[in-house]
Design a protein around this motif. Structure first.
Motif, short mmCIF file in Angstrom:
data_model
loop_
_atom_site.label_atom_id
_atom_site.label_comp_id
_atom_site.label_asym_id
_atom_site.label_seq_id
_atom_site.Cartn_x
_atom_site.Cartn_y
_atom_site.Cartn_z
N SER A 164 0.82 -1.22 0.00
CA SER A 164 0.00 0.00 0.00
C SER A 164 0.85 1.26 0.00
O SER A 164 0.44 2.30 -0.52
CB SER A 164 -0.93 0.02 1.22
OG SER A 164 -1.91 -0.98 1.12
N GLY A 165 2.06 1.18 0.58
CA GLY A 165 2.92 2.35 0.65
C GLY A 165 3.90 2.47 -0.50
O GLY A 165 4.77 3.35 -0.47
N VAL A 166 3.75 1.63 -1.52
CA VAL A 166 4.70 1.63 -2.64
C VAL A 166 4.10 2.34 -3.84
O VAL A 166 3.02 1.96 -4.31
CB VAL A 166 5.09 0.18 -3.02
CG1 VAL A 166 6.09 0.18 -4.17
CG2 VAL A 166 5.65 -0.56 -1.80
N PRO A 167 4.74 3.37 -4.39
CA PRO A 167 4.21 4.08 -5.55
C PRO A 167 4.11 3.16 -6.77
O PRO A 167 4.79 2.14 -6.86
CB PRO A 167 5.24 5.19 -5.79
CG PRO A 167 6.02 5.30 -4.54
CD PRO A 167 6.01 3.95 -3.91
N ASP A 168 3.28 3.57 -7.73
CA ASP A 168 3.03 2.75 -8.92
C ASP A 168 4.32 2.39 -9.65
O ASP A 168 4.53 1.23 -10.03
CB ASP A 168 2.10 3.48 -9.89
CG ASP A 168 0.66 3.50 -9.41
OD1 ASP A 168 0.35 2.79 -8.44
OD2 ASP A 168 -0.16 4.23 -10.01
N HIS A 169 5.19 3.37 -9.87
CA HIS A 169 6.40 3.08 -10.65
C HIS A 169 7.32 2.11 -9.92
O HIS A 169 8.01 1.31 -10.54
CB HIS A 169 7.14 4.37 -11.00
CG HIS A 169 7.76 5.08 -9.83
ND1 HIS A 169 7.05 5.87 -8.97
CD2 HIS A 169 9.04 5.07 -9.37
CE1 HIS A 169 7.85 6.35 -8.04
NE2 HIS A 169 9.07 5.87 -8.26
N GLU A 170 7.31 2.15 -8.59
CA GLU A 170 8.11 1.22 -7.82
C GLU A 170 7.51 -0.19 -7.89
O GLU A 170 8.24 -1.18 -7.97
CB GLU A 170 8.20 1.68 -6.37
CG GLU A 170 9.03 2.92 -6.16
CD GLU A 170 10.52 2.59 -6.06
OE1 GLU A 170 10.90 1.73 -5.26
OE2 GLU A 170 11.30 3.18 -6.81
N LEU A 171 6.19 -0.28 -7.86
CA LEU A 171 5.54 -1.58 -7.99
C LEU A 171 5.83 -2.20 -9.35
O LEU A 171 6.14 -3.40 -9.46
CB LEU A 171 4.02 -1.44 -7.80
CG LEU A 171 3.47 -1.40 -6.38
CD1 LEU A 171 1.97 -1.22 -6.41
CD2 LEU A 171 3.84 -2.67 -5.62
N THR A 172 5.70 -1.39 -10.38
CA THR A 172 5.96 -1.88 -11.74
C THR A 172 7.39 -2.40 -11.87
O THR A 172 7.64 -3.47 -12.44
CB THR A 172 5.72 -0.76 -12.76
OG1 THR A 172 4.36 -0.31 -12.65
CG2 THR A 172 5.96 -1.25 -14.18
#
Length: 286
Positions: free
Chosen positions: A214-222
């Motif tokens: 939940s605390g991870v931004p989209d670009h980091e998740l990708t």
């Protein structure tokens, strides 16, 4: 459709270089929202119930588990059930009969040798029951109100060599790795250690799991999915959506007393959060 298994969904995700989203559910509205969000984007999904959620429900697993099974069996997309952050062997031993296909057995708080010993025992039992089992090495902080670990604190990151030995000796089917995320984050400001993730992915032949997403931004998740993460755990994001919708509903309608109004708003907000996350994670593997 009939329940699927977590292991099957993750196997498909690995083949597609994608990741399965696994959402923590606490209420029936959580369950319904996760399934509705998955259906809206035609993606498979995992419903996960944590030991904390069971404790919240008076220590009884079956009421929420049976509701989740019933909802999943009417879903238009594949749905699996996962029992999350289990520390109690008593709860572990209820998993298969309650409809769960997988368990995350959490002994990461223990010193390495103790973690390995109790996890090995849990794996032996789980595999005999046909359950897929996940463990954690390194500490993904933020659980139970505790602050995240400093990046340089002992155990704050998963060591690749130690992880290789742990997976081989424990027999786990997947490993949750500590690479910079934390549980219960209410802001999306986590920065992941992608260099470490690359090393872990190269060292291990089991799927890797990211907790505290939940605390991870989209670009980091990708980037994490591209780096080898195959299961992404999300809980707090749904609770933020639920709580925000209820607050807004009651602020606009201070006279309201019927919970169906604000619970409908909460469920719809969580549904949108689920759909958004699933779109971020990549192509459906249904």
């Amino acid at each position: 459709m009939p329940l699927t298994t977590t292991g099957e969904l993750i196997t498909r995700a690995v083949a597609a270089r994608s990741a399965v989203a696994s959402f923590n559910v606490i209420t029936l509205e959580h369950v319904e929202a996760v399934i509705a969000g998955a259906e809206s984007v035609d993606a498979p999904v995992v419903l996960q119930v944590s030991e904390n959620a069971v404790r919240f429900r008076g220590g009884r697993l079956l009421p929420l588990a049976r509701a989740a099974v019933a909802a999943a069996e009417h879903a238009a997309v594949p749905v699996a059930l996962h029992l999350d952050h289990v520390q109690s062997d008593t709860l572990l031993h209820q998993a298969a009969e309650a409809g769960f296909s997988s368990v995350m057995y959490d002994a990461a708080r223990l010193p390495y040798e103790q973690n390995l010993a109790v996890t090995r025992a849990a794996v032996d039992w789980a595999h005999a029951e046909g359950l897929w089992i996940e463990a954690e090495l390194g500490q993904i902080g933020g659980k139970n109100g505790r602050p995240p670990l400093d990046a340089h604190a002992p155990g704050a990151r998963t060591d690749p060599d130690e992880a290789r030995a742990f997976v081989a000796d424990s027999g786990v089917d997947a490993l949750a790795v500590a690479i910079g995320s934390a549980h219960a984050m209410t802001t999306r400001t986590a920065t992941l250690d992608h260099t470490l993730l690359t090393r872990l992915s190269a060292a291990l032949d089991v799927p890797l799991v990211l907790h505290g997403s939940s605390g991870v931004p989209d670009h980091e998740l990708t980037a994490a999915i591209a780096g080898g993460i195959a299961k992404v755990n999300i809980g707090t994001a749904l609770n933020i959506a639920l709580t925000g919708a209820i607050r807004e509903f009651l602020a606009d309608r201070p006279e309201a007393v019927d919970p169906r109004g604000y619970l409908t708003a909460a469920r719809e907000a969580m549904t949108r959060a689920v759909a958004r996350t699933l779109k971020t994670l990549g192509p459906a593997t249904a």
